[in-house]
Design a protein around this motif. Sequence first.
Motif, short mmCIF file in Angstrom:
data_model
loop_
_atom_site.label_atom_id
_atom_site.label_comp_id
_atom_site.label_asym_id
_atom_site.label_seq_id
_atom_site.Cartn_x
_atom_site.Cartn_y
_atom_site.Cartn_z
N SER A 1 0.83 -1.21 0.00
CA SER A 1 0.00 0.00 0.00
C SER A 1 0.87 1.26 0.00
CB SER A 1 -0.91 -0.02 1.23
OG SER A 1 -1.50 1.25 1.41
N MET B 1 1.37 5.76 -10.12
CA MET B 1 1.47 4.31 -9.89
C MET B 1 2.15 3.68 -11.10
SD MET B 1 -0.56 3.69 -7.12
CE MET B 1 -1.46 4.84 -6.13
N GLY C 1 -5.12 -1.91 -8.29
CA GLY C 1 -4.62 -1.86 -9.65
C GLY C 1 -5.30 -2.89 -10.54
N THR D 1 4.16 -2.00 -5.69
CA THR D 1 4.01 -0.89 -4.74
C THR D 1 5.38 -0.32 -4.37
OG1 THR D 1 2.07 -2.03 -3.89
CG2 THR D 1 2.89 -0.22 -2.58
N ASN E 1 6.14 1.90 -7.12
CA ASN E 1 5.31 3.12 -7.06
C ASN E 1 5.90 4.17 -6.14
OD1 ASN E 1 3.47 1.92 -8.76
ND2 ASN E 1 1.99 1.39 -7.19
N1 ASP Z 1 -1.02 -1.60 -4.15
C1 ASP Z 1 -0.69 -0.54 -5.07
C2 ASP Z 1 -0.25 0.68 -4.29
O1 ASP Z 1 -0.66 0.88 -3.19
C3 ASP Z 1 -1.82 -0.20 -5.97
C4 ASP Z 1 -2.11 -1.39 -6.87
O2 ASP Z 1 -1.39 -1.54 -7.87
O3 ASP Z 1 -2.99 -2.17 -6.57
O4 ASP Z 1 0.54 1.44 -4.77
#
Ligand code: ASP
Length: 433
Positions: free
Chosen positions: A276, A311, A359, A392, A395
């Motif tokens: 997350s 993301m 996602g 994540t 990200n």
């Molecule tokens: N879990 C990812 C995030 O929190 C979002 C996803 O790709 O589901 O960045």
Amino acid sequence: MIAKFRSLSLSAQIFAGLLSGLIFGLIITGIEKVAPGTASIWQGYLIPSFDVIKTLFINALKMVVAPLVLVSLICGTCSLSDPKKLGSLGGKSIALYLMTTATAITLALVVANIVDPGLGIEKQDIPFDPKQAPELKEVIANLVTDNPFKSLAQGQMLQIIIFAILFGLAISRSGEPGKKVASFFQNLNEVILKLVTIIMHIAPYGVFCIMTAVIYESGFEDIKKLGAYFGTVAFTLLLHGAITYPVFLTLFGRLNPLILLTKMRPAMLFAFSTASSAATLPVTMELARKRLGVGKSTSSFTLPLGATINMDGTAIMQGVATVFIAQMYGVDLSITQYLTVILMATLASIGTAGVPSVGLVMLTLVLTQVNLPSEAIGMLLGIDRILDMMRTAVNITGDATVATIVSKSEGDLNEDMFNDPAAGRDFETSDVK
Ligand code: ASP
């Protein structure tokens, strides 16, 4: 022994938690294979108690996210003497976020077309409800809240961001009374940051429990079956983290990317274990400020924005998944459809909340635009958790990279701190104790 463990740096502690959770997860899975009777112990007692600790840990992180974003963004905005600066900060952050995401998805499409992960894979019917993704016009219309307290209670990040900016601007234009309110929020900000460091105490144990449960519950059979898809996503994530971000940081920021990657390690480990970006935000912000030297205004604006709209890892998964599903269904995507995928995955990644698995839900947006069946997502569910952890971590690395570049260009990056390997290290050890 505990004192010795505590004297390690935060990243070492979290890494130790992660590794021992992984090993422990493998051990209990192995024991269950040899002695199936033990399943009732793991499933009846161990994993449920670990789930409690995991939830405590993730809730503790999430607990500070909304107040942290609100208060630090109010402080960041009201400390900007020139409101034009806000426009340039916002413009640069959004432009860079879009650029990195578009690069990520393009990279994913190229790699997926070289590897062809969907060729020879048989379709399977695994139920998936495709109607959960919000519509784009809904996402845009909901940018401004009709009730800031509701937004805070529901953790609606974009609404909180916009409210905080407006509130901060109002404070900066309110003269003497504004100064008093600003000083209250600045003090409150310090207190919230202290709360973050206190919560980090439990991180290694939380990470241990999460990893044990993930390894025990993961469908390794599914990973074997969809190995090419799994490998393509994982490889492209690695490529993006190890090449795209360093190139952006060198090109636009003239900074050494190795320093950023090293100093952001604890946040990457947090992101990996919690899956997350939103829950990791407090750690990302602390590290960006105290280790990378990113200025207050930039870190309090660019990072929460990034945790919400940026993301890249998610876009990579969506790109590979689209090619995978198209190949599995024997559909040849045209150039126009590829361009649609790039555009839609970029938009979908903006609309993806920084919480686990979203996602995959947003992937429906991309698939329906190119007439692919969203039910196919069901096949990817079994292996998505581990890919979610990896994406994540990417990200949040993207968020930190962009924040550092923007901070440098806005003139609020403390470059001495950035270049000093020891800067802020005490935050990782003594401060956490
Ligand atoms: N879990 C990812 C995030 O929190 C979002 C996803 O790709 O589901 O960045």
